[in-house]
Design a protein around this motif. Structure first.
Motif, PDB file in Angstrom:
ATOM      1  N   LEU A  42       0.870  -1.174   0.000  1.00 34.39           N
ATOM      2  CA  LEU A  42       0.000   0.000   0.000  1.00 34.39           C
ATOM      3  C   LEU A  42       0.904   1.219   0.000  1.00 34.39           C
ATOM      4  O   LEU A  42       1.762   1.357   0.874  1.00 34.39           O
ATOM      5  N   ALA A  43       0.750   2.072  -0.988  1.00 33.33           N
ATOM      6  CA  ALA A  43       1.515   3.314  -1.062  1.00 33.33           C
ATOM      7  C   ALA A  43       0.543   4.463  -0.836  1.00 33.33           C
ATOM      8  O   ALA A  43      -0.515   4.530  -1.468  1.00 33.33           O
ATOM      9  N   ILE A  44       0.891   5.349   0.086  1.00 32.24           N
ATOM     10  CA  ILE A  44       0.064   6.528   0.360  1.00 32.24           C
ATOM     11  C   ILE A  44       0.968   7.744   0.443  1.00 32.24           C
ATOM     12  O   ILE A  44       2.133   7.642   0.820  1.00 32.24           O
ATOM     13  N   SER A  45       0.409   8.886   0.076  1.00 28.15           N
ATOM     14  CA  SER A  45       1.193  10.111   0.154  1.00 28.15           C
ATOM     15  C   SER A  45       0.289  11.332   0.256  1.00 28.15           C
ATOM     16  O   SER A  45      -0.720  11.429  -0.449  1.00 28.15           O
ATOM     17  N   ASP A  46       0.691  12.230   1.130  1.00 31.97           N
ATOM     18  CA  ASP A  46       0.056  13.537   1.235  1.00 31.97           C
ATOM     19  C   ASP A  46       0.771  14.550   0.347  1.00 31.97           C
ATOM     20  O   ASP A  46       0.280  15.656   0.150  1.00 31.97           O
ATOM     21  N   ARG A  47       1.973  14.188  -0.157  1.00 37.98           N
ATOM     22  CA  ARG A  47       2.834  15.139  -0.875  1.00 37.98           C
ATOM     23  C   ARG A  47       2.820  14.993  -2.381  1.00 37.98           C
ATOM     24  O   ARG A  47       3.002  15.959  -3.092  1.00 37.98           O
ATOM     25  N   VAL A  48       2.681  13.783  -2.887  1.00 38.46           N
ATOM     26  CA  VAL A  48       2.696  13.578  -4.334  1.00 38.46           C
ATOM     27  C   VAL A  48       1.313  13.160  -4.801  1.00 38.46           C
ATOM     28  O   VAL A  48       0.500  12.677  -4.017  1.00 38.46           O
ATOM     29  N   VAL A  49       1.062  13.362  -6.072  1.00 36.27           N
ATOM     30  CA  VAL A  49      -0.224  12.949  -6.647  1.00 36.27           C
ATOM     31  C   VAL A  49       0.030  11.815  -7.621  1.00 36.27           C
ATOM     32  O   VAL A  49       1.167  11.560  -8.027  1.00 36.27           O
ATOM     33  N   ASP A  50      -1.012  11.153  -7.980  1.00 37.85           N
ATOM     34  CA  ASP A  50      -0.943  10.097  -8.986  1.00 37.85           C
ATOM     35  C   ASP A  50       0.126   9.070  -8.647  1.00 37.85           C
ATOM     36  O   ASP A  50       1.078   8.851  -9.387  1.00 37.85           O
ATOM     37  N   ILE A  51      -0.049   8.407  -7.530  1.00 39.12           N
ATOM     38  CA  ILE A  51       0.896   7.395  -7.063  1.00 39.12           C
ATOM     39  C   ILE A  51       0.422   6.011  -7.528  1.00 39.12           C
ATOM     40  O   ILE A  51      -0.776   5.758  -7.621  1.00 39.12           O
ATOM     41  N   GLY A  52       1.386   5.160  -7.846  1.00 45.48           N
ATOM     42  CA  GLY A  52       1.084   3.788  -8.239  1.00 45.48           C
ATOM     43  C   GLY A  52       2.090   2.847  -7.612  1.00 45.48           C
ATOM     44  O   GLY A  52       3.227   3.229  -7.352  1.00 45.48           O
ATOM     45  N   VAL A  53       1.684   1.606  -7.376  1.00 40.27           N
ATOM     46  CA  VAL A  53       2.578   0.628  -6.771  1.00 40.27           C
ATOM     47  C   VAL A  53       2.309  -0.736  -7.399  1.00 40.27           C
ATOM     48  O   VAL A  53       1.173  -1.037  -7.784  1.00 40.27           O
ATOM     49  N   ASP A  54       3.365  -1.515  -7.532  1.00 39.80           N
ATOM     50  CA  ASP A  54       3.209  -2.893  -7.961  1.00 39.80           C
ATOM     51  C   ASP A  54       4.201  -3.748  -7.195  1.00 39.80           C
ATOM     52  O   ASP A  54       5.343  -3.330  -6.963  1.00 39.80           O
ATOM     53  N   ILE A  55       3.759  -4.914  -6.781  1.00 42.09           N
ATOM     54  CA  ILE A  55       4.632  -5.881  -6.110  1.00 42.09           C
ATOM     55  C   ILE A  55       4.426  -7.231  -6.771  1.00 42.09           C
ATOM     56  O   ILE A  55       3.300  -7.610  -7.097  1.00 42.09           O
ATOM     57  N   GLU A  56       5.526  -7.930  -6.999  1.00 38.55           N
ATOM     58  CA  GLU A  56       5.486  -9.238  -7.641  1.00 38.55           C
ATOM     59  C   GLU A  56       6.396 -10.196  -6.897  1.00 38.55           C
ATOM     60  O   GLU A  56       7.530  -9.848  -6.555  1.00 38.55           O
ATOM     61  N   SER A  57       5.899 -11.400  -6.666  1.00 40.97           N
ATOM     62  CA  SER A  57       6.728 -12.448  -6.072  1.00 40.97           C
ATOM     63  C   SER A  57       7.740 -12.922  -7.104  1.00 40.97           C
ATOM     64  O   SER A  57       7.386 -13.196  -8.251  1.00 40.97           O
ATOM     65  N   LEU A  58       8.995 -13.034  -6.696  1.00 43.59           N
ATOM     66  CA  LEU A  58      10.048 -13.435  -7.624  1.00 43.59           C
ATOM     67  C   LEU A  58      10.002 -14.925  -7.964  1.00 43.59           C
ATOM     68  O   LEU A  58      10.655 -15.352  -8.911  1.00 43.59           O
TER      69      LEU A  58
END
Length: 171
Positions: A42-58
């Motif tokens: 989970l990525a959250i931010s009060d400072r930047v806009v348009d945030i995205g995150v991806d996680i993948e098991s290796l």
């Protein structure tokens, strides 16, 4: 998210954009989430806009070459091949593409092989400038068993590389 905003879960008023990206009405908090077989980000931010995150098991079973031929920009594919098909590089490119497209809000609605992350073999951060998407910065994290990438809308130049606060939680 409720804890970060010091409110109850029931008070959160979610909505989605035309392409399905969730956001909070009446809040400037940017957030995005991703999950893999064993991990949640989970990525959250009060400072930047348009945030995205991806996680993948290796340890995912993937036909790496077939997917790379389809999804990697020719420069990314050539670099991956020059690195003897390094799995960690492959996942850095993949998670970066996903995080950037999620940050933009369009999801995977363009030919992935036309998006060049300019991923460097040894650097875990960078920026892309794309006429269709704009400018995005990204930061990858090799977590050992997973690769995580966070991307956010940015301005051009090193001075504009404002890294959001990132916290990684693992069970």
């Amino acid at each position: 998210i409720a804890r970060h905003l010091h409110t109850s879960i029931d008070a959160l008023d979610y909505a989605v954009t035309a392409h399905g990206k969730p956001y909070l009405r009446h809040s400037t908090l940017a957030f995005n989430h991703s999950h893999s077989q064993d991990d949640y980000a989970l990525a959250i931010s009060d400072r930047v806009v348009d945030i995205g995150v991806d996680i993948e098991s290796l340890n995912r079973k993937i036909r790496f070459d077939a997917l790379a031929q389809h999804a990697f920009h020719p420069d990314e594919y050539a670099c991956w091949k020059a690195l003897d098909e390094d799995v960690r590089y492959w996942f850095k490119v993949w998670t970066t593409k996903e995080a950037i497209l999620k940050a933009h809000g369009m999801g995977i609605r363009l030919d992935l092989n036309t998006l060049n992350t300019h991923m460097h073999p040894t650097s875990d951060q960078g920026q892309i400038v794309d006429d269709r998407l704009g400018i995005f910065a990204y930061q990858c994290f090799d977590l050992g068993a997973a690769m995580l990438c966070v991307a956010w809308r940015s301005d051009i130049g090193c001075g504009q590389f404002i890294l959001p606060k990132i916290q990684i939680f693992r069970p």
